[in-house]
Design a protein around this motif. Structure first.
Motif, short mmCIF file in Angstrom:
data_model
loop_
_atom_site.label_atom_id
_atom_site.label_comp_id
_atom_site.label_asym_id
_atom_site.label_seq_id
_atom_site.Cartn_x
_atom_site.Cartn_y
_atom_site.Cartn_z
N VAL A 219 0.78 -1.28 0.04
CA VAL A 219 0.01 -0.06 -0.04
C VAL A 219 0.80 1.22 0.00
CG1 VAL A 219 -1.87 -0.99 1.37
CG2 VAL A 219 -0.15 0.01 2.69
N ASN A 220 2.09 1.22 -0.28
CA ASN A 220 3.01 2.29 -0.36
C ASN A 220 2.66 3.37 -1.61
OD1 ASN A 220 4.86 1.15 1.63
ND2 ASN A 220 5.94 2.90 1.00
N SER A 221 3.14 4.40 -1.56
CA SER A 221 2.76 5.48 -2.58
C SER A 221 2.80 4.94 -3.98
CB SER A 221 3.23 6.96 -2.38
OG SER A 221 4.57 6.74 -2.62
N ILE A 222 3.62 3.70 -4.24
CA ILE A 222 3.76 3.19 -5.42
C ILE A 222 2.28 2.75 -5.84
CG2 ILE A 222 6.07 3.10 -5.68
CD1 ILE A 222 5.21 0.10 -4.75
N GLY A 255 8.16 14.16 -1.98
CA GLY A 255 9.27 13.36 -1.40
C GLY A 255 9.16 12.10 -2.49
N ASN A 256 8.28 11.32 -2.31
CA ASN A 256 8.11 10.21 -3.07
C ASN A 256 7.36 10.22 -4.59
OD1 ASN A 256 9.15 7.66 -3.39
ND2 ASN A 256 8.10 6.71 -1.53
N VAL A 312 15.50 8.27 -3.01
CA VAL A 312 14.98 7.55 -4.27
C VAL A 312 13.44 7.71 -4.26
CG1 VAL A 312 14.83 5.02 -5.05
CG2 VAL A 312 16.69 5.69 -3.77
N SER A 313 13.15 8.31 -5.17
CA SER A 313 11.58 8.91 -5.19
C SER A 313 10.82 8.05 -6.24
CB SER A 313 11.68 10.45 -5.86
OG SER A 313 10.41 10.92 -5.74
N SER A 314 10.26 7.18 -5.59
CA SER A 314 9.79 5.90 -6.24
C SER A 314 8.81 6.20 -7.60
CB SER A 314 8.85 5.00 -5.28
OG SER A 314 9.89 4.35 -4.36
N ASN A 315 7.74 7.15 -7.18
CA ASN A 315 7.02 7.62 -8.21
C ASN A 315 7.54 8.31 -9.47
OD1 ASN A 315 3.95 6.44 -7.96
ND2 ASN A 315 4.41 7.26 -5.66
N PHE A 316 8.85 8.66 -9.04
CA PHE A 316 9.33 9.45 -10.54
C PHE A 316 9.47 8.52 -11.77
CE2 PHE A 316 13.00 11.81 -12.28
CZ PHE A 316 12.33 12.81 -12.70
N GLU A 317 9.46 6.99 -11.43
CA GLU A 317 9.70 6.31 -12.53
C GLU A 317 8.26 6.30 -13.39
OE1 GLU A 317 10.71 2.30 -11.43
OE2 GLU A 317 9.71 1.32 -13.29
N ARG A 318 7.10 6.93 -12.82
CA ARG A 318 5.99 6.70 -13.60
C ARG A 318 6.09 8.08 -14.58
NH1 ARG A 318 2.56 4.78 -9.07
NH2 ARG A 318 1.66 2.55 -9.63
N ALA A 319 6.79 9.12 -13.88
CA ALA A 319 6.70 10.25 -14.72
C ALA A 319 7.73 9.90 -15.90
CB ALA A 319 7.24 11.51 -13.96
N LEU A 320 8.80 9.16 -15.71
CA LEU A 320 9.89 8.85 -16.52
C LEU A 320 9.05 8.02 -17.55
CD1 LEU A 320 12.88 7.90 -14.59
CD2 LEU A 320 12.60 9.94 -15.91
#
Ligand code: PLP
Length: 461
Positions: A219-222, A255-256, A312-320
């Motif tokens: 249930v993390n912000s990812i 943050g994330n 390590v900003s996990s959701n940035f992967e979605r922006a990428l």
């Protein structure tokens, strides 16, 4: 609606499966296969709706037929019934054309409640129907953990374990995690920082034997369902300020990257958003990346805005993923580089795409402190340190003609020391939480080591 992984190699899932899974099996994050777009007329027609009614309109196209309309309405209404404000996410004018979106009226006083309360209801309905149980393990820099515990405490089908960095969360945050007495709640103090907790969590998901053995759910912000829940308040606030007829900008303490990414989705859905401003503290990997094109992990410095102490900003992967025109193998390569060298370079077309939507800024510790003081003296507003970083960045970067909304991500009473130091005022907890410091605490301390954490989870379920 189906969901695909940002790295392109995991099974395609429906909404319910993507929600229960969290992290994709190829290490990527789930995103919807397509993003529904509302017309200006459709958005205009939401202008007299309640928060819950807007939530229903925004969320239902993403849910597909996993939940009936009737189920979804009930889930949404239940999720926000414990909020302390009838508007759920009220807007307050801070100064001319600059507004605070107060996201701290939920049960744990931070914006995480918007997503977590909703996800708790979704899980409840889905697991009852499947007659199955899951083990939720989450990593927190403070607010996600308390929000998750609050949302899942006492649910029969769920055991919830929250890893938090020992000594690096505020007393209020810790007590919100360690004082619930329900047997299905396990607060775990890890001798490490938030990035360590988050890395252990990722490793647990990549350990398929463990993952399948304990029926691990994330249930993390990812978790896509969390991002989705957060899209709603971009709509409700922008519409109040004149969307779709006017453009609105947002400044988001980050943050994330989950909260601001929800704004990006809202924009893709047709909401008239002008700029999305990433506001970081001294842990400024995102600001450095947007400025230089190099995403480079540095060490995490503890700050007075601990919920943003992240490298390590996990959701940035979605922006990428969207900045590479949904190219899973390109995203995979970047994430591999990050893992092996601690950095990657996006200074070409990816950076250009990101800058079309996002601006960024950072606030040092001193600037955060002074900004809390400034807003108290000039606007009689007590801001939590995270919100203060959002306000400062907004004031520096905003275009005075375009309404700016700063997301106030937590209640000042969640971070009383920083607020008191800056204003001499001790922010009081709301009455629902007045006895927090008298309740008994219960926590398990563990060394900064994956195997030890896994052993605790196996033993307790
Ligand atoms: C989690 C949190 C943030 C950061 O949000 P992200 O979605 O991780 O970018 C900011 N402020 C507060 C108070 C938080 O709890």
């Amino acid at each position: 609606m189906n969901y695909i992984s940002t790295r392109g190699k995991a099974p395609v899932l429906n909404f319910e499966e993507a929600m229960l899974t969290g992290l994709a099996r190829d290490g990527g994050l789930y995103v919807p296969q397509s993003i529904p777009v509302f017309s200006a007329d459709e958005i205009r027609s939401m202008s007299n709706l309640s928060y819950e009614e807007i939530a229903f309109k925004v969320i239902s196209p993403f849910v597909g037929d996993c939940f009936s309309d009737d189920e979804l309405l009930k889930i949404i209404n239940k999720a926000y019934s414990h909020f302390g404000h009838k508007d759920r996410a009220p807007l307050v004018e801070l100064e001319t054309n600059h507004f605070l979106l107060e996201l701290f009226h939920g049960p744990t006083l931070a914006f995480k409640d918007f997503a977590m309360q909703l996800i708790g209801q979704f899980f409840q309905v889905a697991l009852e129907r499947k007659k199955s149980r899951v083990t939720i393990v989450g990593a927190t820099s403070g607010d996600t953990g308390s929000a998750a515990i609050e949302a899942f405490r006492g649910l029969d089908a769920v055991n919830v374990f929250i890893l938090y960095p020992n000594g690096r969360v505020s007393d209020v945050q810790r007590r919100q995690m360690t004082t619930p007495s329900e047997k299905n709640v396990h607060a775990i103090a890890v001798d490490g920082n938030f990035d360590d907790c988050q890395a252990h969590l990722k490793d647990m998901f990549n350990d398929f034997e463990f993952r399948d053995g304990v029926k691990l759910a994330g249930v993390n912000s990812i978790n896509w369902a969390r991002v989705l829940a957060q899209v709603v308040y971009y709509f409700s606030s922008a519409i109040k300020l004149g969307a779709p007829n006017k453009k609105i900008s947002f400044s988001v303490p980050t943050g994330n990257f989950g909260d601001i990414f929800a704004g990006f989705i809202a924009k893709k859905m047709g909401l008239s958003i002008d700029r999305l401003v990433i506001a970081t503290n001294q842990n400024d990997i995102l600001h450095r990346c947007l400025s230089s094109g190099v995403y480079k992990i540095d060490s995490v410095l503890p700050s007075i805005s601990p919920s943003m102490d992240i490298q390590v900003s996990s959701n940035f992967e979605r922006a990428l993923f969207y900045a590479t025109d949904c190219n899973g193998s390109e995203v995979s390569d970047l994430m591999e580089q990050l893992k092996s060298t601690g950095q990657f370079d996006i200074s070409g077309s990816i950076l250009k795409k990101l800058r079309e939507n996002f601006d960024s800024g950072r606030a040092s510790e001193d600037e955060t402190h002074s900004e809390i003081t400034y807003n108290y003296q000039n606007h009689a507003e007590l801001l939590c340190p995270h919100s203060a970083i959002g306000v400062l960045t907004a004031r520096r970067q905003r275009n005075a003609d375009i309404p700016m909304v700063t997301l106030a991500t937590a209640h000042p009473a969640k971070f009383p020391t920083a607020v008191k130091n800056a204003t001499s005022v001790f922010p009081e907890l709301p009455s629902s939480m007045a006895d927090l410091f008298e309740r008994e605490e219960r926590t398990t301390n563990v060394e900064n080591n994956l195997q030890s954490i896994q052993a605790i989870v196996r033993e307790r379920i």
